[in-house]
Design an enzyme around this catalytic site. Structure first.
Site, PDB file in Angstrom:
ATOM      1  N   ARG A   1      53.766  30.877  48.565  1.00 32.01           N
ATOM      2  CA  ARG A   1      53.592  31.114  47.131  1.00 32.01           C
ATOM      3  C   ARG A   1      54.862  30.742  46.374  1.00 32.01           C
ATOM      4  O   ARG A   1      54.806  30.167  45.284  1.00 32.01           O
ATOM      5  CB  ARG A   1      53.208  32.577  46.900  1.00 32.01           C
ATOM      6  CG  ARG A   1      52.697  32.854  45.516  1.00 32.01           C
ATOM      7  CD  ARG A   1      52.043  34.220  45.419  1.00 32.01           C
ATOM      8  NE  ARG A   1      52.984  35.289  45.687  1.00 32.01           N
ATOM      9  CZ  ARG A   1      52.645  36.585  45.787  1.00 32.01           C
ATOM     10  NH1 ARG A   1      51.373  36.946  45.661  1.00 32.01           N
ATOM     11  NH2 ARG A   1      53.551  37.505  46.026  1.00 32.01           N
TER      12      ARG A   1
ATOM     13  N   GLU B   1      43.859  40.010  34.969  1.00 31.82           N
ATOM     14  CA  GLU B   1      44.571  40.959  35.831  1.00 31.82           C
ATOM     15  C   GLU B   1      45.437  41.864  34.980  1.00 31.82           C
ATOM     16  O   GLU B   1      45.342  41.839  33.755  1.00 31.82           O
ATOM     17  CB  GLU B   1      45.387  40.211  36.890  1.00 31.82           C
ATOM     18  CG  GLU B   1      46.488  39.316  36.340  1.00 31.82           C
ATOM     19  CD  GLU B   1      47.399  38.787  37.453  1.00 31.82           C
ATOM     20  OE1 GLU B   1      47.774  39.544  38.352  1.00 31.82           O
ATOM     21  OE2 GLU B   1      47.756  37.598  37.378  1.00 31.82           O
TER      22      GLU B   1
ATOM     23  N   LYS C   1      54.729  33.032  40.258  1.00 25.14           N
ATOM     24  CA  LYS C   1      55.457  34.298  40.160  1.00 25.14           C
ATOM     25  C   LYS C   1      56.818  34.025  39.543  1.00 25.14           C
ATOM     26  O   LYS C   1      57.826  33.938  40.240  1.00 25.14           O
ATOM     27  CB  LYS C   1      55.566  34.929  41.553  1.00 25.14           C
ATOM     28  CG  LYS C   1      55.563  36.449  41.512  1.00 25.14           C
ATOM     29  CD  LYS C   1      55.376  37.038  42.888  1.00 25.14           C
ATOM     30  CE  LYS C   1      55.544  38.532  42.873  1.00 25.14           C
ATOM     31  NZ  LYS C   1      54.433  39.254  42.208  1.00 25.14           N
TER      32      LYS C   1
HETATM   33  C1  LIG Z   1      53.207  39.869  42.489  1.00 25.72           C
HETATM   34  C2  LIG Z   1      52.039  39.964  41.582  1.00 25.72           C
HETATM   35  C3  LIG Z   1      50.798  40.485  42.020  1.00 25.72           C
HETATM   36  C4  LIG Z   1      50.587  41.116  43.367  1.00 25.72           C
HETATM   37  O1  LIG Z   1      50.764  40.245  44.442  1.00 25.72           O
HETATM   38  P1  LIG Z   1      50.996  40.794  45.911  1.00 25.72           P
HETATM   39  O2  LIG Z   1      51.283  39.569  46.692  1.00 25.72           O
HETATM   40  O3  LIG Z   1      49.759  41.463  46.352  1.00 25.72           O
HETATM   41  O4  LIG Z   1      52.140  41.744  45.840  1.00 25.72           O
HETATM   42  C5  LIG Z   1      49.738  40.448  41.130  1.00 25.72           C
HETATM   43  N1  LIG Z   1      49.869  39.962  39.876  1.00 25.72           N
HETATM   44  C6  LIG Z   1      51.052  39.479  39.424  1.00 25.72           C
HETATM   45  C7  LIG Z   1      51.134  38.966  38.035  1.00 25.72           C
HETATM   46  C8  LIG Z   1      52.161  39.461  40.264  1.00 25.72           C
HETATM   47  O5  LIG Z   1      53.320  38.979  39.805  1.00 25.72           O
END
Ligand SMILES: *Cc1c(COP(=O)(O)O)cnc(C)c1O
Length: 341
Positions: free
Chosen positions: A82, A220, A184
């Site tokens: 990722r 989300e 991210k």
């Molecule tokens: C990090 C993150 C998540 C959760 O991801 P995980 O890999 O399950 O920790 C969900 N949404 C956003 C916007 C994130 O930055």
């Protein structure tokens, strides 16, 4: 290995400086060998690209002690992949996957005294990140970068029991169509700060963001993906190019199908249909799943049948199975658990 004298059960989710962190620098087109250092501070140009134009991305994962005394991490290869996607989208060089995993292992091993003991509920949170470091004033990517991994012990998420969340449908947008919602990057969080502060001031725990184009579909929250359960026990999760692909959500989908024999749908979910779901949860590394009890859409309350005191039954099964896999009580799928020692 003597553990630090820390009150593990009462830790919150806060930064605590630990002994060692990993650092590698990118210059003249290549990453250096890198290594562990003791200094927790970063020094850079006042005009560093990260400070002026937010060229940075990060990851988050945990190391913890299993029932049989091993220290492990959960699917670090997916964090590496990722981060590769985030780096490419933000015009940063890729830090190779094998080296990413090795850096995580080195940081955990060097800070073993901070890895919470089994049963405490606490974990060692790891934060890999990367940023453009050299001075850039005209808008363009940096050409020197720093990759780092630090760790900090964090407390059990459901301290004092599970409390289902109350969330609100936000009037702010999180991610543009064809934007950066799927990476991210700190940039997605900078613009979410006002929205979360406003939501908290209004008495809500989190924001539910909708798709910015039509404002009809569920995306989300600021930092977790949604998972819903229908009244006939089907697991449903939003599909969208602008949500961040949560590793927890992807793992829960596998658990639902392969361990619990549940039907799973990854599809567009309309806000309109949320009132028909039986359970709702937020998936992310921090909590695995936090149950949602109530969703408020501009004064209109949607109360999930699972209520405000406990997790819904399917959410609980998913939670227990995934945490069982993580803690070594349930056999993990091949490659999910990386044993550090
Ligand atoms: C990090 C993150 C998540 C959760 O991801 P995980 O890999 O399950 O920790 C969900 N949404 C956003 C916007 C994130 O930055």
């Amino acid at each position: 290995m003597e553990k630090k004298n820390i009150d593990w059960g009462n830790l919150g989710f806060a930064y605590m400086e630990t002994d060692k962190r990993f650092v590698s620098n990118y210059k003249d087109g290549a990453w250096d060998e890198g290594g562990l250092i003791s200094d927790a501070n970063v020094t850079m140009s006042e005009c560093a690209c990260v400070l002026q134009y937010a060229q940075t991305c990060f990851e988050g994962l945990k190391a913890y002690t299993t029932e049989d005394g091993h220290i492990v991490t959960f699917r670090p290869d997916l964090n590496a992949e990722r981060m590769e996607n985030s780096a490419k989208r933000l015009e940063m060089p890729v830090f190779p996957k094998e080296r990413f995993i090795d850096a995580v292992v080195q940081v955990v091993a060097a800070n073993e005294a901070y890895v919470p003991p089994f049963g405490s509920g606490a974990t060692l949170y790891l934060r890999p990140y990367m940023y453009g470091k050299n001075a850039v004033i005209g808008v363009k990517p940096a050409d020197e970068f720093e990759f780092r991994v630090f760790c900090t012990p964090v407390g059990p998420y459901f301290k004092g029991g599970v409390k289902p969340l109350t969330i609100c449908v936000s009037d702010f947008d999180r991610a543009a169509p064809c934007g950066t919602g799927h990476v991210k990057g700190g940039l997605n969080y900078a613009m979410s700060l006002h929205a979360i502060v406003s939501a908290h001031a209004a008495g809500f725990d989190e924001n539910m963001y909708l798709d910015p184009k039509t404002r009809t579909k569920v995306e989300e929250t600021g930092g977790a993906n949604f998972l819903f359960v229908t009244r006939d026990n089907k697991v449903v999760t939003p599909k969208s190019d602008s949500i961040l692909p949560s590793i927890t959500r992807r793992s829960l989908v596998h658990v639902a199908k392969e361990y619990l024999g549940l039907e799973v749908e990854e599809r567009e979910i309309y806000l309109e249909e949320v009132k028909d779901f039986a359970e709702c949860g937020l998936c992310g590394t921090a909590a695995v799943i936090s149950p949602v009890g109530k969703i408020v859409d501009h004064g209109k309350e949607i109360c999930l049948p699972s209520g405000m005191t406990e997790m819904g039954p399917i959410t609980k099964k998913l939670y227990d199975t995934l945490t069982g896999i993580q803690m070594g009580r349930i056999k993990a799928p091949e490659g999910w658990i990386k044993v550090i020692k």
